[in-house]
Design an enzyme around this catalytic site. Sequence first.
Site, short mmCIF file in Angstrom:
data_model
loop_
_atom_site.label_atom_id
_atom_site.label_comp_id
_atom_site.label_asym_id
_atom_site.label_seq_id
_atom_site.Cartn_x
_atom_site.Cartn_y
_atom_site.Cartn_z
N ARG A 1 37.13 31.59 39.37
CA ARG A 1 37.52 32.16 38.07
C ARG A 1 39.03 32.07 37.94
NH1 ARG A 1 38.57 37.89 36.26
NH2 ARG A 1 37.50 38.28 34.30
N GLU B 1 37.91 41.99 29.50
CA GLU B 1 37.76 43.45 29.42
C GLU B 1 38.08 43.96 28.01
OE1 GLU B 1 38.39 44.92 34.01
OE2 GLU B 1 40.14 45.01 32.69
N GLU C 1 34.20 41.03 37.93
CA GLU C 1 35.29 41.49 38.79
C GLU C 1 34.80 42.63 39.66
OE1 GLU C 1 38.86 42.66 36.74
OE2 GLU C 1 38.73 41.03 35.27
#
Length: 350
Positions: A63, A153, A263
């Site tokens: 990522r 997020e 994450e």
Amino acid sequence: MLLSALSAVLGLSASAAAALAYKGVDWSSVAVEEKAGVHYKNVNGAAQSIEQILRDNGVNTVRQRVWVNPSGGTYNMAYNVNLAKRAKNAGLGVYVDFHFSDTWADPAHQAIPSGWPTAIDDLAWKLYNYTLDASNQFQDNGVQPTIMSIGNEITGGLLWPTGGTSSWYNIARLLHSASAGIKDSRLNPKPKIMIHLDNGWNWNTQNNWYTNVLKQGPLVSSDYDMMGVSYYPFYSASATLSSLKSSLTNMANKWGKELVVAETDWPTSCPNPAYAFPSDAKNIPFTAAGQSQWIKAVADVVASVPKGHGLFYWEPAWIHNANLGSSCANNCMFSNSGQALSSLSVFHNI
């Protein structure tokens, strides 16, 4: 006995049944560390490229975050194209994490890039063309990412103030535009498109966000394939593994999308945590072995959920920023000298 024999014949061992499609790490800052003089080494202390070390330890996807126009260029498109080419050459999949900002985008920060418009029609068009161009740049450099996240997020929205939660319609409009740019690009094959929120253990957060955004109209189910969540143990005692399982299960049942823990981290040192750790993780030690235990536990939760497809560890090789933004002193999976810890091999087992 018959069931055991059948499992053996079909290759359905417990470990095989729990295998995730995406076993990954965020390696965004690797080039920063290498520029600072870090030479990565495998668990035996032999110098190797980090992409080889990751692959040898079971990682299959990396990522990397993309910033629009960052000061100094770190994490911009040129930086990311170079990093992605390294990943592809090593046989690793690439998961592109668009921040849609010139710097960090997270629940507390979602600043519109410098020079971008703020009116919703103009901003949506700019965003469409940005993801279209970025996708084409990857394709033109021989890289076809397997996942692209449209925002990072974005629980509080994206591209503030236009895309803040004071206008759920604007959020939906922007996400549709971001998705459309990827879909209209020359990328072939096309990546899975992800929406990524934090606090994956909190079903109310996930439910309220998606319910509000999806009822607006512009964002439709076909615009995205995956729901990604951040899930950290050191920000809330409520972030239990059992809560994560309940939340992901509810998400799977309600929306039917692929689910990924985008994450997570676990410390090897945490002498003064700012928050109590979740009750069902308190027996996991702050060691490399504890990292393995945590990752396996989270992976088992993901694998137990319908369409639970992946787990990504955040920045395990960023050794000059070892706390990784937390109150724990060290969350890396490499030593201060750049040597892989024993925990890195856990990706073989998820």
